[in-house]
Structure formats: structure tokens, C-alpha cells
Design a protein around this motif. Structure first.
Motif, short mmCIF file in Angstrom:
data_model
loop_
_atom_site.label_atom_id
_atom_site.label_comp_id
_atom_site.label_asym_id
_atom_site.label_seq_id
_atom_site.Cartn_x
_atom_site.Cartn_y
_atom_site.Cartn_z
N ARG A 172 9.69 42.39 2.68
CA ARG A 172 8.79 41.57 3.61
C ARG A 172 7.49 42.47 3.89
O ARG A 172 7.38 43.64 4.44
CB ARG A 172 9.55 41.14 4.80
CG ARG A 172 8.57 40.45 5.64
CD ARG A 172 9.42 39.84 6.69
NE ARG A 172 8.75 38.92 7.82
CZ ARG A 172 9.25 38.34 8.65
NH1 ARG A 172 10.50 37.73 8.54
NH2 ARG A 172 8.41 37.80 9.55
N ASP B 270 0.26 36.82 -5.37
CA ASP B 270 0.12 38.08 -5.17
C ASP B 270 -1.02 38.54 -5.26
O ASP B 270 -1.56 39.33 -4.09
CB ASP B 270 1.28 38.78 -6.00
CG ASP B 270 2.58 38.63 -5.68
OD1 ASP B 270 2.95 37.83 -4.70
OD2 ASP B 270 3.69 38.78 -6.64
N GLU C 185 -0.59 33.62 7.06
CA GLU C 185 -1.17 34.52 8.33
C GLU C 185 -2.27 34.73 8.08
O GLU C 185 -3.32 34.57 8.78
CB GLU C 185 -0.26 35.67 8.83
CG GLU C 185 -0.72 36.62 9.69
CD GLU C 185 -0.14 37.79 9.87
OE1 GLU C 185 -0.63 38.69 10.73
OE2 GLU C 185 0.77 38.20 9.22
N GLU D 73 10.32 30.76 11.16
CA GLU D 73 11.17 31.97 11.66
C GLU D 73 11.13 31.55 13.32
O GLU D 73 10.15 31.44 13.97
CB GLU D 73 10.29 33.23 11.46
CG GLU D 73 10.97 34.47 11.96
CD GLU D 73 10.14 35.74 11.76
OE1 GLU D 73 10.90 36.85 11.80
OE2 GLU D 73 8.97 35.76 11.45
N LEU E 266 7.25 32.17 -4.28
CA LEU E 266 6.82 32.20 -2.78
C LEU E 266 7.83 31.08 -2.14
O LEU E 266 8.54 30.25 -2.51
CB LEU E 266 5.53 31.66 -2.65
CG LEU E 266 4.53 32.42 -3.03
CD1 LEU E 266 2.96 31.77 -2.66
CD2 LEU E 266 4.48 33.86 -2.47
N LEU F 103 5.98 33.53 2.27
CA LEU F 103 6.44 34.99 2.13
C LEU F 103 6.99 35.08 0.60
O LEU F 103 7.35 33.91 0.09
CB LEU F 103 7.78 35.35 2.84
CG LEU F 103 7.43 35.55 4.38
CD1 LEU F 103 8.65 35.67 5.26
CD2 LEU F 103 6.60 36.89 4.56
N HIS G 287 2.09 41.61 6.47
CA HIS G 287 1.47 40.10 6.88
C HIS G 287 2.06 39.19 6.04
O HIS G 287 2.24 39.70 4.89
CB HIS G 287 -0.12 40.57 6.99
CG HIS G 287 -0.51 41.59 7.89
ND1 HIS G 287 -0.88 41.24 9.06
CD2 HIS G 287 -0.81 42.92 7.79
CE1 HIS G 287 -1.15 42.42 9.87
NE2 HIS G 287 -1.33 43.38 8.81
N ASP G 288 2.00 37.92 6.20
CA ASP G 288 2.48 37.07 5.49
C ASP G 288 1.25 36.21 4.66
O ASP G 288 0.19 36.31 5.10
CB ASP G 288 3.56 36.39 5.89
CG ASP G 288 2.91 35.31 6.82
OD1 ASP G 288 2.35 34.22 6.72
OD2 ASP G 288 3.16 35.39 8.24
N TYR G 289 1.63 35.45 3.69
CA TYR G 289 0.54 34.84 2.97
C TYR G 289 -0.20 33.43 3.70
O TYR G 289 -1.07 33.26 2.97
CB TYR G 289 1.28 34.14 1.61
CG TYR G 289 1.72 35.18 0.73
CD1 TYR G 289 2.26 36.59 0.95
CD2 TYR G 289 1.33 35.23 -0.89
CE1 TYR G 289 2.49 37.51 0.04
CE2 TYR G 289 1.85 36.28 -1.67
CZ TYR G 289 2.38 37.37 -0.94
OH TYR G 289 2.85 38.35 -2.17
N ARG H 7 5.58 30.76 8.13
CA ARG H 7 5.42 31.66 7.31
C ARG H 7 5.33 31.36 5.76
O ARG H 7 6.32 30.54 5.50
CB ARG H 7 6.11 33.18 7.47
CG ARG H 7 6.05 33.79 9.11
CD ARG H 7 6.63 34.99 9.00
NE ARG H 7 6.57 35.67 10.38
CZ ARG H 7 5.75 36.08 11.02
NH1 ARG H 7 4.67 36.40 10.34
NH2 ARG H 7 5.98 36.80 12.24
#
Length: 205
Positions: free
Chosen positions: A44, A90, A51, A27, A22, A38, A47-49, A36
């Protein structure tokens, strides 16, 4: 506990690996930045981890260091520190994404999806984003009532006031640069990147 520090100027991005595949990103937006988390070296996701682990969605969020939602530049800096959560793997992200997609498809009627999202977010590891120093052009507008409860530490945050180069002020102003620290509470089994600064955390914390 793992710590990283960085700095950005308006329009610039910041990217740092945090471990276990990760990376943390600031951004750039027209209004500031969004934090973010990611997956590194992968396409990408939509949605990000951070968010999905940091509700509410599509609303005022500690991930937004910006003049969105009627925050003036000084209000955005005054929301300091900020606390957010992130999916640390993940597998955890996929569980959150499935619950989020169910919520999106069924809306508020899906109590089970809302409950599952809330439970997954509360179990996700936390992080603290602290602004160490900032440069900004203050907004000239009045502070919005909805902003006041969180934007209370502007005077206590190191900052430098700048004058707009064109001499024109605006109601919301602009954050032109920022130096920051991010502290990550890493779960058991998380493999931190070697470039992070690590320190033990007492069990009573």
C-alpha cells in the motif's frame, strides 16, 4: 461508464477490483469511511490514487463519508451524490505523487507544483459516489455553517433513523450502515474488471 454497488456496516470494509490493476476500497474509520483507490496485490502506498487526484488535502473531502470536520451523521448522508477523481494508471499516480511531494516540501511558495497538481487532477477520470440507502443515529448538534452548502440532500436520500442501543445521543451521531453505487468514467485504454457493469456514454456528456 462502469458501475459497481455495495453495502457496508459500521466497522466493515468494502473492496472491489475495478480493472487495470486497481481496486476501490471503503476503509472503515471510527467516524465512518474513506473511499480509496489502490493498486491491487501490491504494498500500500503512502497516498492513494483517489486521494491525490481529489484536492483539497487534509481537509473536507468528498472521499470522507464520516462525521469528521463537524459533519453530523445526517450531514454526511446529505452530501449526496459525491464526485471525486482518481489516477487511472501507475504512471499517472507517480506524476501526481512527484508534484505532491514537491508541494509538500516547498509549501504554498511552489506555484509550479500547485499548478501541476491542479492540471493533473483536472485531467484524471471522474467518479460519482451515490448513497442509495443508509441507517444512522442522527447527531443532536446544530449544523455547522461550513457543512450546509454540500449537505443538502438528506431528505431526498433513502434512510432509516435508529436509536442508540445505550440510549445516549451525541452531537455528531453515527452512520451505522450504508448501501451505495459508484460510477466510474473510464479513460481510453483502461481495462475494466469483468464484474463491473458497463454502459456506453454519449460523446456530448
Amino acid at each position: 461508464m462502469a458501475t459497481l454497488e455495495g453495502e457496508v456496516r459500521a466497522g466493515e470494509s468494502f473492496l472491489s477490483p475495478i480493472g487495470t490493476g486497481l481496486e476501490l476500497m471503503l476503509e472503515p474509520l471510527a467516524s465512518g469511511w474513506i473511499v480509496r483507490v489502490l493498486p491491487a496485490g501490491k504494498p500500500r502506498p503512502s497516498h492513494d490514487y483517489a486521494e491525490l487526484a481529489t484536492p483539497p488535502y487534509r481537509s473536507v473531502s468528498p472521499l470522507l463519508i464520516s462525521t469528521d470536520y463537524s459533519f453530523r451523521a445526517q450531514d454526511a448522508i446529505g452530501w449526496n451524490p459525491r464526485r471525486f477523481h482518481f489516477a487511472a494508471s501507475d504512471a499517472n499516480f507517480i506524476r501526481m505523487l512527484k508534484a505532491y511531494e514537491e508541494y509538500e516540501s516547498k509549501g504554498p511558495a511552489s506555484v509550479s507544483a500547485q499548478t501541476q497538481l491542479a492540471e493533473l487532477a483536472s485531467q484524471a477520470p471522474a467518479a460519482t459516489f451515490t448513497i442509495l440507502d443508509a441507517r444512522l443515529i442522527p447527531g443532536t448538534g446544530d449544523q455547522a455553517r461550513t457543512v450546509a452548502p454540500v449537505a443538502s440532500h438528506f431528505a431526498a436520500t433513502a434512510h432509516t433513523i435508529e436509536t442508540p442501543t445505550d440510549g445516549k445521543t451525541s452531537p455528531l451521531g453515527k452512520i451505522t450502515a450504508m448501501r451505495f453505487r459508484v460510477e466510474l468514467e473510464l479513460p481510453q485504454g483502461f481495462r475494466p474488471d469483468r464484474r463491473l457493469s458497463l454502459k456506453p456514454v454519449s460523446c456530448g456528456r
